[in-house]
Scaffold this active site. Structure first.
Site, mmCIF file in Angstrom:
data_model
loop_
_atom_site.group_PDB
_atom_site.id
_atom_site.type_symbol
_atom_site.label_atom_id
_atom_site.label_comp_id
_atom_site.label_asym_id
_atom_site.label_seq_id
_atom_site.Cartn_x
_atom_site.Cartn_y
_atom_site.Cartn_z
ATOM 1 N N LYS A 118 -10.332 -7.110 7.488
ATOM 2 C CA LYS A 118 -11.118 -7.218 8.714
ATOM 3 C C LYS A 118 -11.065 -5.915 9.491
ATOM 4 O O LYS A 118 -10.123 -5.143 9.368
ATOM 5 C CB LYS A 118 -10.627 -8.380 9.583
ATOM 6 N N HIS A 134 0.823 -1.204 0.000
ATOM 7 C CA HIS A 134 0.000 0.000 0.000
ATOM 8 C C HIS A 134 0.861 1.260 0.000
ATOM 9 O O HIS A 134 0.587 2.213 -0.711
ATOM 10 C CB HIS A 134 -0.965 -0.013 1.184
HETATM 11 S S1 SF4 Z 1 -8.175 -14.102 15.927
HETATM 12 FE FE1 SF4 Z 1 -6.836 -13.078 17.404
HETATM 13 S S2 SF4 Z 1 -4.772 -13.587 16.798
HETATM 14 FE FE2 SF4 Z 1 -6.112 -14.033 15.071
HETATM 15 S S3 SF4 Z 1 -6.139 -12.177 13.787
HETATM 16 FE FE3 SF4 Z 1 -7.833 -12.006 15.228
HETATM 17 S S4 SF4 Z 1 -7.006 -10.878 16.995
HETATM 18 FE FE4 SF4 Z 1 -5.277 -11.641 15.796
#
Ligand code: SF4
Lengths: 292, 193
Positions: free
Chosen positions: B105, B38
């Site tokens: 995410k 990026h």
């Molecule tokens: S589940 Fe936990 S360790 Fe895995 S990406 Fe999400 S915050 Fe990070």
């Protein structure tokens, strides 16, 4: 303790690939809570399937295998430097075997030497006790959820949080709203009331060693845990912040004495990929029993 | 719930028909990109020849990939990484390549949302941490770029995904599920304090 290193490698493997049963149960419970046909429900179904697949394939539940914390309780006379040496070697071997991602970066040079061993990694918390038994617990703490942790220095005017348990409640619930789904919720809060900035966070993480199903022996803290959990789950943040019923799977609160001038509330957030395990070792260092 | 099937090519029409809260399964070629990529693109850097990012999708992901032989790779774990880190760069990159999708995410901010609306792009939220389930939906690794320059997790991996499960949390109409949930949870908390 010739069996120590292989035992620690196995502890790391199992922690990374297998969800402890108390967390597994909480996740199944949360899945049932979410209405069929909602995106919250499908997120929980993906999480549940991911847990099964990781166990079955003996591969990491999440690709971020987190920061590595060993909590050791051992009899007086234990060879502590020897233990730390074995822990470092076990981490290197577990990394070579793919139980841990190459996850440890030098903050100054930006280099990742791929071993997961360096200053502060693994973190080994040693505690001598009068019991003849050696217990080793391991926590793998993800980075995304670590980033949404928060520390409050009460009073906080904007939150109307004063230096009492109601003020603590307001601070903790503020942390939940700030975090939204960014810590890969539904998560678990570990909280410390009191202490200083360092011990507060340290003690908040230690709460993750408790079983999700346990109850706090202090009635005031037990009430606060139940209250925060209930309230957080009425906020509609839900899995991944998609909206839904389960925002938190649990709340665990401890307390440390503070100095009169300070009043800290330290909140650590553990993602749904709550990786913790523990073992009892025999004098030869072999695994005698699993703790979770 | 039957997810909406979204297949390549990702036309503007298809993207504009999606709304916040839609469960979608994506099939087609996408490119991974995290911080290094990026930053490089934002600073005006070029893409290596062979990449067709225009009207394509970027996946915020640093996969764990094993090399089985020359040009043979296997994805072991491939969950999304936190998208917010790319907020300073994302809007420009969406406009420059007329991106149709960003997968990640945690959601992104106001500037990205505006760029999505203008350009006809959507933000797709994958389930954070679901490394195994998501890796299974990666059918093939076709190529890797910038591996030497940026290292494996930061490289651009060209991957074929099939029925990759995501949720639209920011759509091409200026709506953000993240903003909605933030606002409503704040209002509810005020009631319970
Ligand atoms: S589940 Fe936990 S360790 Fe895995 S990406 Fe999400 S915050 Fe990070």
């Amino acid at each position: 303790m010739s069996g120590l290193k292989p035992s620690l490698v196995e502890l790391i493997r199992r922690t990374s690939a297998e969800m402890p049963s108390d967390v597994q149960e909480a996740i199944l419970g949360a899945l049932e809570q979410e209405a069929r046909g909602t995106i919250a429900r499908s997120a929980m179904e993906i999480i549940e399937r991911n847990i099964q697949m990781a166990r079955h394939r003996s591969q990491p539940i999440c690709q971020d295998t987190g920061s590595i914390h060993f909590y050791v309780d051992a009899p007086i006379g234990m060879d502590w430097p020897g233990f730390e040496e074995a822990a470092r070697e076990a981490v290197m071997e577990a990394t070579r075997k793919g139980h841990l991602r190459q996850n440890s970066v030098d903050p100054i040079t930006g280099m990742n030497d791929g071993t997961n061993v360096g200053p502060g990694s693994p973190a080994v918390h040693l505690h001598a006790w009068r019991s003849p038994e050696t217990q080793v617990r391991l926590l793998l703490k993800g980075g995304g959820c670590e980033n949404v942790g928060a520390q409050y220095s009460l009073p906080v005017e904007g939150l109307k949080a004063s230096r009492d348990l109601e003020g603590c409640r307001r601070a903790i619930l503020d942390a939940v709203v700030q975090a939204q789904g960014k810590g890969c919720g539904p998560g678990v809060l570990g909280v410390c009331i009191g202490g200083d900035r360092a011990t507060g966070y340290e003690h908040s993480k230690r709460q993750f060693l408790r079983l999700l199903s346990d109850r706090n022996p202090l009635p005031e803290l037990d009430r606060l845990e139940q209250d925060v959990l209930r309230t957080a789950n009425q906020l509609g943040i839900g899995p991944m912040g998609f909206g839904g019923k389960t925002t938190l799977l649990g709340v665990k609160i401890g307390a440390l004495n503070r100095v009169p001038a300070s009043y800290f509330v330290s909140v650590s957030y553990m993602c749904w990929a709550f990786r913790r395990q523990g073992v009892v070792l025999n004098p030869a260092g072999d695994i005698q029993e699993w703790l979770y | 719930m039957n997810p909406i099937q979204l297949e390549a090519p990702f036309s503007e029409d298809k993207i504009r028909s999606l709304r916040v809260g839609d469960a979608v399964e994506i099939t087609g070629v996408v490119y991974t990109g995290r911080d290094a990529v990026h930053k490089h693109l934002h600073e005006g850097g070029d893409l290596p020849p062979g990449i067709r990012l225009t009207e394509g999708m970027i996946y915020h992901c640093g996969p764990v990939v094993l090399t089985d032989g020359p040009s043979q790779w296997r994805v072991v774990a491939a969950g999304p990484t936190t998208s917010a880190r790319e907020e300073p760069y994302q809007a420009d990159i969406i406009r420059r390549f007329r991106l149709r999708g960003v997968i990640g995410k945690g959601g992104m901010g106001a500037r990205t949302l505006v760029a999505c609306k203008e350009t006809g792009c959507a933000y797709f939220h994958a389930v954070g941490g679901a490394a195994q389930v998501l890796a299974e939906r990666i059918r093939k690794v076709r190529n890797v770029y910038f591996e030497r320059e940026f290292g494996s997790p930061e490289a651009i991996w060209e991957i074929e995904i099939e029925r990759f499960p995501v949720v639209v949390t920011m759509d091409a109409h200026g709506d953000s599920l993240h903003q909605r949930v933030l606002d409503s949870s704040k209002a509810l908390l005020a009631k319970y304090l």
